[in-house]
Design an enzyme around this catalytic site. Structure first.
Site, PDB file in Angstrom:
ATOM      1  N   GLY A 133      -1.611  -3.250   6.281  1.00 34.49           N
ATOM      2  CA  GLY A 133      -1.382  -2.920   4.863  1.00 34.49           C
ATOM      3  C   GLY A 133      -0.114  -3.570   4.346  1.00 34.49           C
ATOM      4  O   GLY A 133       0.644  -4.182   5.098  1.00 34.49           O
ATOM      5  N   LYS A 155       7.508  -9.181  -2.731  1.00 28.92           N
ATOM      6  CA  LYS A 155       7.494  -9.099  -1.265  1.00 28.92           C
ATOM      7  C   LYS A 155       8.916  -8.846  -0.776  1.00 28.92           C
ATOM      8  O   LYS A 155       9.828  -9.601  -1.107  1.00 28.92           O
ATOM      9  CB  LYS A 155       6.945 -10.398  -0.668  1.00 28.92           C
ATOM     10  N   ASP A 167      11.039  -2.277   8.080  1.00 31.72           N
ATOM     11  CA  ASP A 167      12.026  -1.714   7.153  1.00 31.72           C
ATOM     12  C   ASP A 167      11.669  -1.971   5.695  1.00 31.72           C
ATOM     13  O   ASP A 167      12.409  -1.624   4.792  1.00 31.72           O
ATOM     14  CB  ASP A 167      13.414  -2.283   7.456  1.00 31.72           C
ATOM     15  N   ARG A 218       5.583 -13.039  -5.827  1.00 35.12           N
ATOM     16  CA  ARG A 218       4.405 -13.887  -5.601  1.00 35.12           C
ATOM     17  C   ARG A 218       3.373 -13.641  -6.700  1.00 35.12           C
ATOM     18  O   ARG A 218       3.277 -12.533  -7.247  1.00 35.12           O
ATOM     19  CB  ARG A 218       3.750 -13.540  -4.259  1.00 35.12           C
ATOM     20  N   ASP A 294      -5.568 -10.715   8.639  1.00 31.40           N
ATOM     21  CA  ASP A 294      -4.891 -10.077   7.506  1.00 31.40           C
ATOM     22  C   ASP A 294      -4.092 -11.089   6.696  1.00 31.40           C
ATOM     23  O   ASP A 294      -3.551 -10.731   5.645  1.00 31.40           O
ATOM     24  CB  ASP A 294      -3.985  -8.931   7.987  1.00 31.40           C
ATOM     25  N   ASP A 304       0.573 -15.753   2.813  1.00 27.55           N
ATOM     26  CA  ASP A 304       1.547 -15.209   3.766  1.00 27.55           C
ATOM     27  C   ASP A 304       2.241 -16.313   4.558  1.00 27.55           C
ATOM     28  O   ASP A 304       1.941 -16.573   5.721  1.00 27.55           O
ATOM     29  CB  ASP A 304       0.904 -14.173   4.703  1.00 27.55           C
TER      30      ASP A 304
END
Ligand code: AMP
Ligand code: MG
Length: 532
Positions: A133, A155, A167, A218, A294, A304
């Site tokens: 997630g 992000k 974190d 993003r 993912d 990513d």
């Protein structure tokens, strides 16, 4: 590690996704003092062009968690992309204004937005990882501009219920890398998520050493991943799968007929987009580094950016991610891995498609589509009149064997090849200099000249066509590193300069020739890993 080309349809993996949700730290705070800009929060007039809409949050609540970004202490602007700003109708200059900066630091809301973190699962390094997630990404909502809709996602915006052991933050180094590469890929013409800006903060973030925090904004039409579908499949929730698939089709695949065959059509469309995407990566020597399911976009976008790299000295086995011990995501394996990931997506869609046979049939075109796209790229890169065909195998295989043996710089080779004069082998000097074995190059060049002669045509036209597909400038790791080192000292000029160069990767830009150079000696030991 399991075989990366194993067929998940043949062996449905046991569902190990039992991770319970961690408690939602809605009010989590970095503990640091907020900068003055945070006080501007709630100024609904700050970014009037960006009244947001929300289509993802029309899905039921189990698809996401609504929450606010954790405020970022003392935010400062590190870099911004005018190209990305234009996509959402924003003037890039406004990003310097404190109230606008506050929005993209996560310190102030945007009107209409329903900030949320999405749930998804995935296979990491070939192994089912269960629930993942958005552990540190928060989507603010969607900006509509002209005919397009862009989700705006921060992000590094703090803890979410999906942060697991993390974190919720991102460090300056990785945020700059994502920012630079997203925009560089867009300029190269590769489908990708975009990056509007990077905002830094003095807030400490602990990785191998103590670094500082940053948030990268993003943009993408959707951040839905293969893993978003796997999530509901592995929870045995076909009705949730259908809702998600219908959301994706309605918003992003308008060409798909809404009839009963739509889920198979969706898979077929994703197969084609992914095949073409990876062919484009291969053609540019781009290595993603972490092709987990993912990190695979349902829209076929590069998604990513972590330990990615543009290959310099050619090596088919090149591994850009220092954490990838087994080389699962090595350059030459990217196409197979993409296919493997599509199988994982296909498996997740079996309940919607209705049968394993139909699902297999939808996956089948991958190889052909990849090969066709690759042949097209190679034909263009070599300046041929048509895609490379079976008759070109000696030329193409010979080239890759030559590059491999000589560890020639991938980008420089193709760029210098553009300068080749058909009738003048004596002028090959700079190209020939890339090879440790010049005689081997000469033999290949003779083959190449003979092939060009078959097509006929003048040097000038071919050279211009080749320069439009063989970039002079790519984001070499050391270039990013130099920009990062300057940015750590609050000097953002190098980042801005590099960004400008990468906005025009196919232009000669003689004044920026230094940015086309391969890594200098000091950069030989540079490593990038999953740590970000
Ligand atoms: P990645 O390897 O960046 O694709 O991340 C894999 C998963 O780990 C995703 O669910 C991320 O949201 C999560 N993740 C990565 N880094 C962090 C972090 N610093 N804090 C929270 N979650 C993270
Ligand atoms: Mg990821």
């Amino acid at each position: 590690m399991s075989d990366p080309v194993a067929d998940p349809l043949a062996d449905p993996s046991a569902d190990s996704c039992a991770d319970p949700l961690a408690p939602c730290p809605e009010s989590a705070s970095s503990g640091a003092t907020l900068g003055a800009t945070a006080l501007v929060g709630g100024d609904q007039g700050a970014v009037p062009a960006l009244a947001l809409e929300n289509s993802f949050t029309r899905l039921p609540g189990e698809f996401y968690t609504r929450l606010l970004p954790t405020p970022l202490a003392d935010p400062y602007l590190v870099g911004a992309s005018a190209m990305a700003a234009r996509l959402i109708g924003l003037d890039v200059e406004t990003l310097a204004q404190p109230q606008v900066l506050a929005v993209f630091a996560g310190n102030a809301p945007l009107p209409g937005g329903e900030p949320h973190a999405a749930v998804y699962s995935g296979h990491q390094f070939g192994v089912w990882a269960g629930q993942l997630g958005d552990g540190r990404a928060i989507t603010l909502g969607e900006a509509r501009h002209e005919a397009d809709r862009w989700e705006i996602q921060l992000k590094g915006a703090g803890l979410t219920p999906y942060s697991r052991m993390g974190d919720g933050r991102a460090v300056l180094r990785s945020s700059i890398r994502e920012f630079l590469c997203s925009e560089a890929m867009a300029a190269l013409g590769v489908p990708t998520t975009r990056a509007l800006c990077v905002i830094g903060s003095p807030a400490p973030v602990v990785r191998e050493t103590v670094e500082t925090a940053a948030v990268v904004t993003r943009l993408a039409p959707s951040f839905v991943r293969f893993g978003s579908f796997e999530h509901w499949y592995h929870r045995d929730r076909p009705e949730a799968l259908a809702l998600l698939a219908d959301h994706v089709i309605a918003g992003h695949y308008p060409e798909i007929d809404r009839g009963p065959g739509r889920y198979r059509a969706l898979l077929e469309a994703v197969v084609l987009r992914t095949a073409r995407l990876v062919a484009h990566w291969q053609a540019l020597g781009f290595c993603h580094g972490v092709m987990n399911t993912d990190n695979m976009s349902i829209l076929g976008l590069t998604l990513d950016y972590g330990p990615f790299g543009f290959m310099e000295a050619f090596d088919a086995g090149h591994i850009c991610n220092h954490s990838d011990d087994a080389g699962r995501y090595a350059y030459a394996r990217q196409p197979q891995v993409a296919h493997w990931n599509l199988y994982a997506l296909g498996q997740a869609l079996v309940p919607l498609i209705g049968s394993v046979e139909e699902t297999r049939a939808a996956l089948e075109p991958f190889e052909g589509a990849f090969e066709a796209a690759m042949a097209e790229h190679l034909g263009r890169k070599l300046g041929l009149a048509a895609p490379t065909g079976p008759g070109d195998a000696p030329l193409v295989d010979g080239l890759f064997a030559l590059l491999q043996q000589n560890h020639a710089d991938f980008t420089l080779f193709f760029r210098r090849l553009c300068d080749l004069k058909q009738a003048d082998p004596k002028a090959d000097g700079p190209l020939r200099d890339l090879f440790l074995e010049p005689a081997a190059f000469d033999a290949w060049a003779a083959l190449y000249r003979a092939r060009l002669a078959q097509d006929g045509g003048e040097d000038a036209g071919r050279q211009a066509r080749m320069r439009a597909v063989n970039p002079r400038y790519v984001l070499r790791n050391y270039l990013a590193e130099v920009a990062i080192q300057h940015a750590r000292n609050q000097d953002f000029s190098e980042l801005a300069k590099l960004q400008k160069v990468l906005e025009r990767p196919y232009d000669e830009q003689p004044e920026n020739a230094a940015y086309a150079a391969p890594a200098p000696e000091w950069a030989a030991g540079l490593e990038v890993s999953c740590s970000s």
